[in-house]
Design an enzyme around this catalytic site. Structure first.
Site, PDB file in Angstrom:
ATOM      1  N   CYS A 167       0.835  -1.202   0.000  1.00  0.00           N
ATOM      2  CA  CYS A 167       0.000   0.000   0.000  1.00  0.00           C
ATOM      3  C   CYS A 167       0.875   1.259   0.000  1.00  0.00           C
ATOM      4  CB  CYS A 167      -0.964  -0.033   1.178  1.00  0.00           C
ATOM      5  SG  CYS A 167      -2.357   1.113   0.992  1.00  0.00           S
ATOM      6  N   HIS A 190      -3.605  -5.430   1.520  1.00  0.00           N
ATOM      7  CA  HIS A 190      -3.359  -5.764   2.925  1.00  0.00           C
ATOM      8  C   HIS A 190      -3.873  -7.191   3.171  1.00  0.00           C
ATOM      9  CE1 HIS A 190      -2.283  -1.707   4.167  1.00  0.00           C
ATOM     10  NE2 HIS A 190      -3.308  -1.250   3.484  1.00  0.00           N
TER      11      HIS A 190
END
Length: 491
Positions: free
Chosen positions: A336, A434
């Site tokens: 991310c 994630h």
């Protein structure tokens, strides 16, 4: 709710301090009630955390509430945590209401906004109360924070508004447990004191007979019962709401050395729990002022303030350590915000994470990122293109990244999109996903990519489920279950 159905009972758990065990007790009670075929739903009015989860209705809530939903046998929903505050600085945070980011506010502005936030809290609670026989509520911090009492929506302000009973929990492992309980009670108003229906003492080690005189004194002093004393659980894991858990299980002789730099606004560090619990991975969190030691894999984590955290990374000299690590054949994974840092440029034209502006990335991958006001929230699945293993995870990011066409994607998603990138030499992998280590096969494939030849497959979800069951066992063995049923309206 039909005309004949009674609204559900609400029971709230508040703590004398942060990390007293509120999340743990709510998780335990949710699974304990589920075992008895009671439909229970977790609820936290207001949460401040950088660990979050994507819900079934496409929003964002605190990660602890997602775990509590699992304990209750439910899919996470935005009503379970209507207000989520994600700190972006020491005095400001992104305000998320019913799963959607609405604004960045400093502490004073949010204090004035609390009346609006309380309406959102009460709307969610009303919907849950109409749909479930028991609403199990978790407070935040301590109800005795005098400076935060005005307009409180997280603790007694909520309890008073919905007229619910409260259990107060304290952590004896911190020391001063009787002072914590009696002092907290003394700082509450008379009506709030009356809401406290009993105490729970958490993380006790030793012979309970030695504690009994203190318990007798506490009940005599306050006129309130001790509902039970929970033991300290060894080798216990429950995803942290905010603090980084650095505990390790015993490791094999040959391990993969993994380093995670701890950035000031690190987010979703629960990504690394499966690695911390893996017997073949030695996971080290490197903090400010610490050099990055020799390792097999360096992971750049998610961040709530990517440009500021990237500047911090450079201040620590970690950028030079990463370059050296790659020169000696090590692997680097960016997740991310870490993906964005590995690229060429990060633009924040709207000032979503600080002052508007641009920052040069580490320049290790051909990726340019622009932060846009619409946050992308998805639960996704797909496969790792390098090895073909199935992978699942979730996306929470405002960045839109343009990836150079010569870079191969890292993941092919089932919705037809590709995600991330892998360098031509295979040393650097970047992804927006994630939770990518939670799938046993994907975790094993990534560990093999990082240099571990013989990988022991570990079921992280099974470990989490095991420990949720241990919590329910603990309720049955150590708490006054008859009193708890009465507080839940089940007598």
């Amino acid at each position: 709710m039909n005309d004949n159905q009674q609204p559900g009972t609400t029971l709230m758990v508040q703590g004398t301090t942060s990390d007293a065990g509120k999340s743990t007790l709510v998780t335990a009670l949710c699974r304990w009630l589920r075992r008895q075929d009671v439909r229970v739903v977790p609820f936290k009015p207001q949460n401040m955390a950088l660990n979050s989860a994507v819900t079934a209705d496409g929003g964002e809530i605190g990660r602890a509430q997602a775990v509590q939903a699992q304990a209750a046998g439910l899919a996470p929903h935005t009503d379970m945590n209507p207000i989520l505050l994600k700190p972006s600085s020491d005095t400001g945070a992104q305000v998320i209401i019913h799963g959607r980011a609405i604004s960045n506010m400093d502490a004073l502005a949010y204090h004035d906004y609390k009346k609006v936030a309380m309406n959102a809290v009460l709307e969610s609670h009303q919907r849950l109360r109409a749909a479930y026989p028991v609403v199990m509520v978790e407070g935040a911090g301590s109800p005795a924070e005098i400076n935060l009492r005005a307009g409180d929506i997280a603790n007694m302000g909520f309890a008073e508004a919905v007229d619910c009973p409260v259990i107060l929990i304290a952590d004896i492992d911190k020391g001063g447990v009787f002072a914590h309980l009696v002092g907290t009670l003394a700082l509450l108003s008379e009506s709030e004191q009356a809401r406290i229906k009993g105490f729970v003492i958490n993380r006790f080690r030793g012979d309970i007979a030695l504690l009994q005189p203190g318990l007798d004194w506490l009940e005599a002093r306050t006129g309130k019962p001790v509902l039970g004393v929970l033991p300290y659980l060894m080798d216990f894991h429950l995803e942290a709401e905010d603090a980084i858990d650095t505990r390790q299980i015993s490791k094999a002789e040959q391990v993969l050395r993994v380093i995670v730099p701890v950035l000031p606004r690190i987010s979703n560090h629960t990504d690394f729990d499966p690695l911390r619990l893996h017997p073949q991975v030695e996971l080290t969190f490197v903090g400010p002022g610490q050099p990055i030691p020799a390792a097999d894999l360096i992971i750049l984590p998610g961040s709530k303030a990517v440009r500021a955290d990237l500047a911090f990374l450079r201040e620590q000299g970690w950028d030079l350590a990463i370059t050296k690590h790659l020169r000696y054949g090590g692997k680097v994974l960016g997740i991310c915000g870490g993906l964005q840092m590995l690229g060429q440029q990060i633009d924040d034209p709207h000032g979503l994470e600080g002052a508007p502006g641009s920052s040069a990335g580490l320049g290790l991958l051909g990726i340019d990122t622009v932060l846009e006001s619409h946050k992308q929230l998805r639960n996704v699945s797909g496969r790792l293109l390098a090895s073909g293993e199935a992978i699942s995870g979730y996306e929470i990011h405002a960045g839109v990244s343009l990836i150079a066409p010569e870079l191969a994607p890292a993941i092919e998603l089932d919705d037809g999109r590709s995600d991330g990138a892998i360098s031509a030499d295979g040393q650097i992998l970047a992804t927006y996903l994630h939770g990518l280590f939670e799938s046993p096969s994907a975790c094993s494939a990534l560990l093999r990519w990082a240099g571990l030849s013989e990988v022991e497959e570990v079921g992280y979800q099974a470990l989490r489920e095991r420990d949720i069951e241990r919590l329910a066992d603990m309720v049955e063995a150590h708490l006054d279950c008859a009193a708890l049923k009465n507080l839940c309206g089940l007598s």
